[in-house]
Design an enzyme around this catalytic site. Sequence first.
Site, PDB file in Angstrom:
ATOM      1  N   HIS A 251      -4.031  -5.099   0.166  1.00  0.00           N
ATOM      2  CA  HIS A 251      -3.750  -5.594   1.510  1.00  0.00           C
ATOM      3  C   HIS A 251      -3.848  -7.125   1.551  1.00  0.00           C
ATOM      4  O   HIS A 251      -4.924  -7.682   1.771  1.00  0.00           O
ATOM      5  CB  HIS A 251      -4.740  -4.998   2.519  1.00  0.00           C
ATOM      6  CG  HIS A 251      -4.531  -3.546   2.785  1.00  0.00           C
ATOM      7  ND1 HIS A 251      -4.870  -2.947   3.979  1.00  0.00           N
ATOM      8  CD2 HIS A 251      -3.999  -2.565   2.034  1.00  0.00           C
ATOM      9  CE1 HIS A 251      -4.564  -1.665   3.942  1.00  0.00           C
ATOM     10  NE2 HIS A 251      -4.039  -1.412   2.752  1.00  0.00           N
TER      11      HIS A 251
ATOM     12  N   GLU B  61      -2.926  -9.211   3.752  1.00  0.00           N
ATOM     13  CA  GLU B  61      -3.275  -9.794   5.065  1.00  0.00           C
ATOM     14  C   GLU B  61      -4.781  -9.980   5.187  1.00  0.00           C
ATOM     15  O   GLU B  61      -5.262 -10.822   5.934  1.00  0.00           O
ATOM     16  CB  GLU B  61      -2.741  -8.926   6.204  1.00  0.00           C
ATOM     17  CG  GLU B  61      -3.589  -7.758   6.613  1.00  0.00           C
ATOM     18  CD  GLU B  61      -3.652  -6.673   5.549  1.00  0.00           C
ATOM     19  OE1 GLU B  61      -4.614  -5.883   5.569  1.00  0.00           O
ATOM     20  OE2 GLU B  61      -2.752  -6.607   4.683  1.00  0.00           O
TER      21      GLU B  61
ATOM     22  N   CYS C 116       0.820  -1.202   0.000  1.00  0.00           N
ATOM     23  CA  CYS C 116       0.000   0.000   0.000  1.00  0.00           C
ATOM     24  C   CYS C 116       0.865   1.268   0.000  1.00  0.00           C
ATOM     25  O   CYS C 116       1.501   1.581  -1.002  1.00  0.00           O
ATOM     26  CB  CYS C 116      -0.966  -0.044   1.185  1.00  0.00           C
ATOM     27  SG  CYS C 116      -2.348   1.098   1.047  1.00  0.00           S
TER      28      CYS C 116
ATOM     29  N   ASN D 167      -7.471  -0.586   0.062  1.00  0.00           N
ATOM     30  CA  ASN D 167      -7.763   0.647   0.783  1.00  0.00           C
ATOM     31  C   ASN D 167      -6.704   1.679   0.430  1.00  0.00           C
ATOM     32  O   ASN D 167      -5.687   1.782   1.096  1.00  0.00           O
ATOM     33  CB  ASN D 167      -7.782   0.390   2.293  1.00  0.00           C
ATOM     34  CG  ASN D 167      -7.875   1.681   3.077  1.00  0.00           C
ATOM     35  OD1 ASN D 167      -8.171   2.733   2.529  1.00  0.00           O
ATOM     36  ND2 ASN D 167      -7.600   1.610   4.365  1.00  0.00           N
TER      37      ASN D 167
END
Length: 373
Positions: free
Chosen positions: A343, A345, A257, A299
């Site tokens: 992301h 994760e 990110c 995001n």
Amino acid sequence: MQHTTRSKAILLLADGTIFHGKSIGIQGKSFGEVCFNTGMTGYQEIFTDPSYFGQIMVATNPHIGNYGVNANEVEANQIMISGLVCKNFSFNHSRPDSESNLYDYFEKQNLICISDVDTRALVSYIRDHGAQNAVICTDGTALTELQELLSKVPDMKGLELASKVSTKEPYFFGNENATYKIAALDLGIKRNILRNLAQRDCYIKVFPYNATFEDMQAFNPDGYFLSNGPGDPEPLTEGIEIAKKIIAADQPLFGICLGHQMIGLANGISTYKMFNGHRGINHPVMNVLTGKGEITSQNHGFAVNREELENHSDLEVTHYHINDNTVAGMRMKSKNVFSVQYHPEASPGPHDSSYLFNDFVSNIKKAKSILTV
């Protein structure tokens, strides 16, 4: 619990547009850039994601609060969004392992929330007119005063926010006897990133955003990690310098990110603010290396310039966003360096991209085997 008396509340956008709703019972006003998330689950992970610092979140899922909150599902120690806009706010929750309801969780941290908003109309408006600053008000402040206060809120473009969410002091995560040591730069790191690394036999030392490469190097790590985070990447000159030095030292490096954008900037690739960012857990990405599609959690409101990246002699696109062809991943051809814009994760999901943590550890193994030959 159920609040029967609900006072009127408004969302005022910087362009003067007003959306009406009701307060959930916490009085005040909150400012930030308004954005929307299309995830149908995981609202607690969204609210505590440091990448959302400085932003008012619009939930596209019509029901928020219905499964309560649980301490195991936070990405940081506190709520990170500036405020919440939703359609239906549930004061009651029905999940057996919830520890409390969402209202009490918000009240403890004084998070302003406006519900009963036509969120479909609002999201459609944001999509057409782009991200902009806004204020949610539940305390009856006069419109003229709100407009005056809103005009003084800085734009996200050029705004450095990593310093607001980063750890103040270094700390450790995982088993100190693990096989691999990772030096992670905290620009707004999510807890589940640390969990994913620890599950892969890594011991992580997390450094503040303003650490130096020498600080991180002193840990004698096997690999380096640049985390996600809020705001514009360009003002993070210290972090970009760290990325340059890690690359120059030819060390294994993985960025996510904001960290991904900083690796781009360290290589002379510019970043830009998107008309609307990508936020949700259903974003389609094409893996150029495998030819497979992945559904990802995203995001971000900034992106790496794809044309510049494709013209760079030592960088290549590894992933792109299927909806708009923006860069979703890249790697260096001559260095042990790769990054993704999304992301992996992915808490609460999907987990299509968790292999990237395995790739990072594999890169570290290769680097260590070369050193021992």
